[in-house]
Write an enzyme that holds these catalytic residues in place. Structure first.
Site, PDB file in Angstrom:
ATOM      1  N   HIS A 162       0.819  -1.220   0.000  1.00  0.00           N
ATOM      2  CA  HIS A 162       0.000   0.000   0.000  1.00  0.00           C
ATOM      3  C   HIS A 162       0.848   1.264   0.000  1.00  0.00           C
ATOM      4  CE1 HIS A 162      -4.014  -1.859   0.811  1.00  0.00           C
ATOM      5  NE2 HIS A 162      -3.212  -2.871   1.043  1.00  0.00           N
ATOM      6  N   ASP A 370       3.223   9.637  -0.389  1.00  0.00           N
ATOM      7  CA  ASP A 370       2.109   8.798   0.067  1.00  0.00           C
ATOM      8  C   ASP A 370       1.830   7.749  -0.991  1.00  0.00           C
ATOM      9  OD1 ASP A 370      -0.349   7.882   1.260  1.00  0.00           O
ATOM     10  OD2 ASP A 370      -0.551   9.859   2.174  1.00  0.00           O
TER      11      ASP A 370
HETATM   12  P1  ADP Z   1      -3.021   6.295   5.442  1.00  0.00           P
HETATM   13  O1  ADP Z   1      -3.277   4.972   4.844  1.00  0.00           O
HETATM   14  O2  ADP Z   1      -1.590   6.690   5.436  1.00  0.00           O
HETATM   15  O3  ADP Z   1      -3.608   6.474   6.785  1.00  0.00           O
HETATM   16  P2  ADP Z   1      -5.036   7.391   3.583  1.00  0.00           P
HETATM   17  O4  ADP Z   1      -5.382   8.802   3.264  1.00  0.00           O
HETATM   18  O5  ADP Z   1      -4.863   6.511   2.410  1.00  0.00           O
HETATM   19  O6  ADP Z   1      -3.736   7.415   4.524  1.00  0.00           O
HETATM   20  O7  ADP Z   1      -6.181   6.763   4.462  1.00  0.00           O
HETATM   21  C1  ADP Z   1      -6.596   7.330   5.655  1.00  0.00           C
HETATM   22  C2  ADP Z   1      -7.923   6.709   6.025  1.00  0.00           C
HETATM   23  O8  ADP Z   1      -8.144   6.979   7.400  1.00  0.00           O
HETATM   24  C3  ADP Z   1      -9.090   7.290   5.247  1.00  0.00           C
HETATM   25  O9  ADP Z   1     -10.001   6.271   4.918  1.00  0.00           O
HETATM   26  C4  ADP Z   1      -9.701   8.287   6.220  1.00  0.00           C
HETATM   27  O10 ADP Z   1     -11.085   8.443   6.084  1.00  0.00           O
HETATM   28  C5  ADP Z   1      -9.375   7.663   7.555  1.00  0.00           C
HETATM   29  N1  ADP Z   1      -9.213   8.725   8.561  1.00  0.00           N
HETATM   30  C6  ADP Z   1      -8.385   9.767   8.515  1.00  0.00           C
HETATM   31  N2  ADP Z   1      -8.558  10.572   9.580  1.00  0.00           N
HETATM   32  C7  ADP Z   1      -9.517  10.014  10.309  1.00  0.00           C
HETATM   33  C8  ADP Z   1     -10.146  10.357  11.535  1.00  0.00           C
HETATM   34  N3  ADP Z   1      -9.822  11.457  12.238  1.00  0.00           N
HETATM   35  N4  ADP Z   1     -11.105   9.540  11.986  1.00  0.00           N
HETATM   36  C9  ADP Z   1     -11.443   8.422  11.313  1.00  0.00           C
HETATM   37  N5  ADP Z   1     -10.880   8.048  10.163  1.00  0.00           N
HETATM   38  C10 ADP Z   1      -9.929   8.823   9.655  1.00  0.00           C
HETATM   39  O1  F6P Z   2      -1.873   2.607   4.347  1.00  0.00           O
HETATM   40  C1  F6P Z   2      -0.629   2.475   4.941  1.00  0.00           C
HETATM   41  C2  F6P Z   2      -0.760   2.011   6.368  1.00  0.00           C
HETATM   42  O2  F6P Z   2       0.489   1.781   6.910  1.00  0.00           O
HETATM   43  C3  F6P Z   2      -1.555   0.758   6.555  1.00  0.00           C
HETATM   44  O3  F6P Z   2      -0.852  -0.436   6.345  1.00  0.00           O
HETATM   45  C4  F6P Z   2      -1.958   0.972   7.952  1.00  0.00           C
HETATM   46  O4  F6P Z   2      -2.972   0.148   8.412  1.00  0.00           O
HETATM   47  C5  F6P Z   2      -2.331   2.436   7.961  1.00  0.00           C
HETATM   48  O5  F6P Z   2      -1.358   3.013   7.170  1.00  0.00           O
HETATM   49  C6  F6P Z   2      -2.420   3.045   9.350  1.00  0.00           C
HETATM   50  O6  F6P Z   2      -1.269   2.790  10.102  1.00  0.00           O
HETATM   51  P1  F6P Z   2      -1.270   1.927  11.435  1.00  0.00           P
HETATM   52  O7  F6P Z   2      -1.865   0.603  11.123  1.00  0.00           O
HETATM   53  O8  F6P Z   2       0.161   1.871  11.844  1.00  0.00           O
HETATM   54  O9  F6P Z   2      -2.129   2.688  12.390  1.00  0.00           O
END
Ligand code: ADP
Ligand code: F6P
Length: 480
Positions: A162, A370
């Site tokens: 990912h 990202d």
């Molecule tokens: P990462 O995988 O690095 O966390 P992404 O933007 O791909 O970044 O995904 C983040 C996910 O977490 C999204 O589905 C978003 O809706 C969720 N998310 C981000 N902030 C919050 C929050 N404050 N509360 C709940 N879900 C959240």
């Molecule tokens: O999308 C990348 C990622 O590292 C996922 O594998 C992971 O679940 C998510 O970000 C959130 O990070 P964590 O699981 O360390 O809270």
């Protein structure tokens, strides 16, 4: 132990426990792209998900999620430190994100990482029925494909990363680069967010393993490993239907009113992570305020930053710096009852996130690097009326797909300032055309299309591996 024809193996389960106000344990969807993406499809598919619930100590029994069974993995204190906080998030995470923070190489972490990967592989082997498909996720579990193949040669094994796969010169820094690469290439199909990643892996496989490599297949000893790009997406239909709910529409109205109906709202939603570019963004906004190019009386920032990996020192340090900076900006530019920035360090449920997305005039998604950044896609899916602007980092995987966003290099603070102003003052007709284009794109490229594409390619991969593996298996069915 009941067995499944489809097994997902990911470090994290799609559930987090959260203490309810009365102190009772409640389960909710964990924030983070991976859980959100897969949770949406697997609830309907009938599969088993092997993963960790995020707590240290014994694994607790978990409820099924629709037809998805959860197989919790326990991590003790040493494993949490060495495997999750250490090798996964202290070594691989920063290295894979352009080393925007320095990766730490610790030999002890590696041993724990190997041992935990072995336990995940064993758990997957236990719950997979004969000939099943096992889909291993992300950098926490690089070694699982090869370990699993040794335990269960009958399985069809997929691996999906990912996060970005780094350029060869960065990957080459890893003391355990050979084992990591070999472990991942134990899969039949290795999927990435971007084609460049497959190219990088082919180069490394040739250099480190003597494999013959092309960008879509690597021949390693007697096996063919397929590789390719499968950009992950979101459940577009879910976000659209959430956005049409009366609760969400009312909540968005209320938020608008509370923020100041006449104000333009800039929104960011991130895990509190140093890859997300939050500090660069705050610097840009503070300078716009300082130069009088935006004014607190007519523009406001909402920064949602959900706590993440809080026991890791770099994350704690980041949180301290961000909170100091938000305090400084509010102290300097805010007025009574009128802060420059609303900072929300808390998780939200999906409906409240949808309401926030609808409230924004400009969504600012500016990670330094990202893999995808699903938040950008969620924002687009939530905009039912084609209004709103998306400012998007060139270094997010989503930038390759959301070409109508206002794209920006987040390292260039002047460029970021200029892009924010451009988005704030854009012509509504231009914004509508951009948003409509991005929404159309997402309709055809949602999470179901992603899973179908990946799993279909995986099932074809079984036909091209060596005869000794056995007859071709058919992949699991994902609804169209
Ligand atoms: P990462 O995988 O690095 O966390 P992404 O933007 O791909 O970044 O995904 C983040 C996910 O977490 C999204 O589905 C978003 O809706 C969720 N998310 C981000 N902030 C919050 C929050 N404050 N509360 C709940 N879900 C959240
Ligand atoms: O999308 C990348 C990622 O590292 C996922 O594998 C992971 O679940 C998510 O970000 C959130 O990070 P964590 O699981 O360390 O809270």
């Amino acid at each position: 132990m009941r067995q499944s024809s489809l097994v997902v193996v990911a470090n994290r389960l799609p559930l987090d426990d959260s203490a309810a106000p009365d102190g009772a344990c409640e389960w909710r969807r964990s924030p983070g792209g991976l859980a959100g993406a897969l949770h949406a499809i697997l609830q309907q598919t009938g599969a088993t998900w092997v993963g960790w619930d995020g707590t240290v100590g014994e694994a607790r029994p978990l409820p099924d999620l629709g037809s998805l069974r959860l197989r919790p993995m326990a991590l003790d204190e040493d494993e949490t430190r060495g495997y999750y906080e250490g090798f996964a998030n202290g070594t691989l995470w920063p290295l894979y994100h352009d080393a925007v923070e320095s990766p730490v190489f610790d030999r002890g972490w590696w041993e724990t990482y190997k041992a935990v990967n072995r336990r995940f592989a064993e758990a997957a082997a236990e719950v997979a029925e004969p000939g099943a498909t096992v889909w291993v996720q992300d950098y926490h579990l690089h070694l699982v494909p090869q370990l699993l193949r040794e335990l269960r040669p009958d399985l069809l094994i997929g691996f999906f990363l990912h996060v970005p796969f780094p350029p060869p010169e960065l990957f080459m820094q890893l003391p355990r680069r050979v084992e990591l690469l070999r472990g991942m290439l134990g899969a039949d199909l290795v999927g990435f967010q971007r084609p460049q990643a497959a190219h990088n892996v082919a180069q490394l496989a040739a250099k480190l393993l003597g494999a013959q490599g092309a960008d879509d297949a690597i021949v390693l000893e007697d096996r063919v490993v397929r590789t390719g790009a499968f950009p992950v997406s979101i459940d577009v239909a879910e976000m659209r239907s959430l956005s049409a709910r009366p609760y969400v529409i009312n909540q968005a109205r209320k938020l608008r009113h509370d923020l100041g109906s006449h104000k333009r709202v800039l929104l960011s939603v991130d895990r509190l992570d140093y890859t997300k570019g939050i500090e660069h963004r705050l610097t840009a906004y503070a300078e716009l305020l300082r130069d009088g190019l935006v004014k607190v009386r007519d523009t406001v920032v909402v920064q949602v930053a959900v706590p993440s990996r809080e026991r890791v020192e770099t994350y704690r340090g980041l949180r301290d710096r961000i909170e100091r900076e938000v305090g400084r900006i509010n102290g300097e530019y805010g007025r009574v009852g009128e802060p420059a920035i609303h900072y929300l360090n808390q998780p939200f449920d999906r409906a409240d996130l949808a309401a926030l997305y609808q409230t924004a005039d400009v969504m600012v998604v500016t990670p330094l690097r990202d893999g995808m950044n699903l938040v950008a896609k969620e924002f687009v899916a939530a905009r039912r009326d084609d209004t709103g602007a998306l400012v998007l980092s060139e270094f997010a995987g989503a930038a390759a797909e959301l070409e109508d966003a206002f794209q920006v290099n987040p390292h260039d603070v002047d460029g970021l300032k200029e892009t924010l102003l451009r988005a704030l003052s854009a012509d509504p007709a231009d914004l509508a055309a951009r948003m409509a284009g991005m929404r159309r794109y997402l309709t055809d490229h949602d999470i179901h299309a992603w899973a179908r594409d990946y799993l279909t390619t995986l099932s074809f991969s079984s036909q091209s591996r060596t005869a000794s593996i056995g007859s071709a298996q058919s992949g699991p069915r994902i609804r169209s």
